[in-house]
Design an enzyme around this catalytic site. Structure first.
Site, PDB file in Angstrom:
ATOM      1  N   MET A  90       0.791  -1.228   0.000  1.00 49.06           N
ATOM      2  CA  MET A  90       0.000   0.000   0.000  1.00 49.06           C
ATOM      3  C   MET A  90       0.825   1.281   0.000  1.00 49.06           C
ATOM      4  O   MET A  90       0.363   2.331   0.422  1.00 49.06           O
ATOM      5  CB  MET A  90      -0.949  -0.001   1.207  1.00 49.06           C
ATOM      6  CG  MET A  90      -1.862  -1.203   1.231  1.00 49.06           C
ATOM      7  SD  MET A  90      -2.846  -1.356  -0.267  1.00 49.06           S
ATOM      8  CE  MET A  90      -4.298  -0.472   0.227  1.00 49.06           C
ATOM      9  N   LEU A  93       5.716   3.668  -4.802  1.00 50.63           N
ATOM     10  CA  LEU A  93       7.174   3.536  -4.867  1.00 50.63           C
ATOM     11  C   LEU A  93       7.745   4.574  -5.835  1.00 50.63           C
ATOM     12  O   LEU A  93       7.203   4.816  -6.914  1.00 50.63           O
ATOM     13  CB  LEU A  93       7.534   2.122  -5.334  1.00 50.63           C
ATOM     14  CG  LEU A  93       7.165   1.003  -4.341  1.00 50.63           C
ATOM     15  CD1 LEU A  93       7.308  -0.362  -4.995  1.00 50.63           C
ATOM     16  CD2 LEU A  93       8.028   1.094  -3.097  1.00 50.63           C
ATOM     17  N   HIS A 109      -3.601  -4.975  -8.994  1.00 49.07           N
ATOM     18  CA  HIS A 109      -4.536  -3.906  -8.612  1.00 49.07           C
ATOM     19  C   HIS A 109      -5.971  -4.362  -8.869  1.00 49.07           C
ATOM     20  O   HIS A 109      -6.277  -4.857  -9.970  1.00 49.07           O
ATOM     21  CB  HIS A 109      -4.240  -2.631  -9.413  1.00 49.07           C
ATOM     22  CG  HIS A 109      -5.066  -1.461  -8.988  1.00 49.07           C
ATOM     23  ND1 HIS A 109      -5.015  -0.957  -7.695  1.00 49.07           N
ATOM     24  CD2 HIS A 109      -5.992  -0.732  -9.639  1.00 49.07           C
ATOM     25  CE1 HIS A 109      -5.875   0.051  -7.591  1.00 49.07           C
ATOM     26  NE2 HIS A 109      -6.483   0.201  -8.767  1.00 49.07           N
ATOM     27  N   ASP A 150      -0.652   2.491 -10.566  1.00 48.66           N
ATOM     28  CA  ASP A 150      -1.581   1.501 -11.151  1.00 48.66           C
ATOM     29  C   ASP A 150      -1.816   1.735 -12.647  1.00 48.66           C
ATOM     30  O   ASP A 150      -2.930   1.578 -13.154  1.00 48.66           O
ATOM     31  CB  ASP A 150      -2.924   1.542 -10.401  1.00 48.66           C
ATOM     32  CG  ASP A 150      -2.725   1.217  -8.918  1.00 48.66           C
ATOM     33  OD1 ASP A 150      -3.414   1.848  -8.094  1.00 48.66           O
ATOM     34  OD2 ASP A 150      -1.884   0.357  -8.610  1.00 48.66           O
TER      35      ASP A 150
HETATM   36  C1  GRF Z   1      -6.243  -6.736  -2.406  1.00 48.37           C
HETATM   37  O1  GRF Z   1      -7.408  -6.273  -3.072  1.00 48.37           O
HETATM   38  C2  GRF Z   1      -5.037  -6.061  -2.988  1.00 48.37           C
HETATM   39  O2  GRF Z   1      -5.081  -5.932  -4.385  1.00 48.37           O
HETATM   40  C3  GRF Z   1      -5.137  -4.742  -2.323  1.00 48.37           C
HETATM   41  O3  GRF Z   1      -5.339  -5.109  -0.945  1.00 48.37           O
HETATM   42  C4  GRF Z   1      -6.232  -6.241  -0.959  1.00 48.37           C
HETATM   43  C5  GRF Z   1      -5.783  -7.283   0.043  1.00 48.37           C
HETATM   44  O4  GRF Z   1      -4.685  -7.930  -0.448  1.00 48.37           O
HETATM   45  N1  GRF Z   1      -3.974  -3.911  -2.504  1.00 48.37           N
HETATM   46  P1  GRF Z   1      -3.949  -9.090   0.444  1.00 48.37           P
HETATM   47  O5  GRF Z   1      -5.027  -9.968   1.042  1.00 48.37           O
HETATM   48  O6  GRF Z   1      -3.166  -8.352   1.538  1.00 48.37           O
HETATM   49  O7  GRF Z   1      -3.080  -9.832  -0.526  1.00 48.37           O
END
Ligand code: GRF
Length: 194
Positions: A90, A93, A109, A150
Site C-alpha cells: 500500500m 514507490l 490492482h 496503477d
Molecule cells: C487486495 O485487493 C489487494 O489488491 C489490495 O489489498 C487487498 C488485500 O490484499 N492492494 P492481500 O489480502 O493483503 O493480498
C-alpha cells in the site's frame, strides 16, 4: 529457480496464493523473502508459517519517501530477486526503488486498466455500480516501470461483473478470488516469456 520477493502491507491472501502455487509446483518459482512496511501485517505470519524470511521496513516519519525507498531497495536487493511482487502493498514507490529493479516489479490492482487507480478501488467501483454508472469492474496485474500509480504495462486482466443485489462484501470476495488466480498466472507467464 526463479526468485520472488513479495511486498505486502496487510492480510497477505495474495501472498498465500503465491506460496501455495509455488509449493504445489504450479508456479515454477520460489518466494525467497516477504517484506512488509507494517509489523502487524498478517502476511508476515503466513510467511513465517511457510519458513520464509521476513523483513519489516516501517515508515519512519523522519524519513522522506526517497530515503525510505532507498532502505527498502537495499533490503530487497539482499535477496537477489528475479521479480518483486507487490501483493497488497500500500505504498507508492519512487524511482529510488523502481530504478534498482527495471522491468522486474509486478503489481496487482483490483480494478481494470485505466479505472480507479489508488486505494479503495473495489469500494469505489461498487459505489459507481450502485449509481448505475457501470456494470463491471475487475482485476489487473501490471509492470511498474515508473512512478505512475496503477498504470503500467498490463500483464493480465479479468473483468468481474456485478450481480444484482450483491453486497460489497460478496463482490469483494469474488474480486479477491480472481486476484489470487490472475496474479499466479501472470507471474507464470512472465517467467515463461523471460
Ligand atoms: C487486495 O485487493 C489487494 O489488491 C489490495 O489489498 C487487498 C488485500 O490484499 N492492494 P492481500 O489480502 O493483503 O493480498
Amino acid at each position: 529457480m526463479t526468485r520472488l520477493v513479495v511486498l505486502i502491507s496487510g492480510s497477505g491472501s495474495n501472498l498465500q496464493a503465491i506460496l501455495d502455487a509455488a509449493k504445489s509446483g504450479v508456479l515454477p518459482a520460489g518466494v525467497v523473502a516477504v517484506v512488509s512496511n507494517r509489523a502487524d501485517a498478517f502476511g508476515l505470519t503466513r510467511a513465517e508459517s511457510a519458513g520464509i524470511p521476513t523483513e519489516i521496513v516501517p515508515a519512519d516519519k523522519f524519513q522522506g519517501r526517497h530515503e525510505y525507498d532507498a532502505v527498502l531497495a537495499e533490503t530487497v536487493a539482499r535477496y537477489q530477486p528475479d521479480y518483486i511482487i507487490l501483493a497488497g502493498w500500500m505504498r507508492i514507490l519512487t524511482m529510488q526503488f523502481l530504478g534498482r529493479f527495471p522491468g522486474r516489479v509486478i503489481n496487482l490492482h483490483p480494478a481494470l486498466p485505466g479505472t480507479f487507480p489508488g486505494i479503495h478501488a473495489i469500494e469505489r467501483a461498487y459505489k459507481c455500480w450502485q449509481e448505475g454508472e457501470l456494470d463491471k469492474s475487475g482485476v489487473m496485474v501490471h509492470l511498474v516501470p515508473d512512478e505512475g500509480v496503477d498504470v503500467g504495462p498490463v500483464l493480465a486482466k479479468e473483468e468481474v461483473y456485478f450481480k444484482k443485489g450483491e453486497s460489497l462484501t460478496d463482490f469483494e470476495a469474488r474480486v479477491h478470488e480472481v486476484e489470487h488466480r490472475l496474479l499466479v498466472n501472470a507471474i507464470k507467464q512472465v517467467i515463461r516469456d523471460r
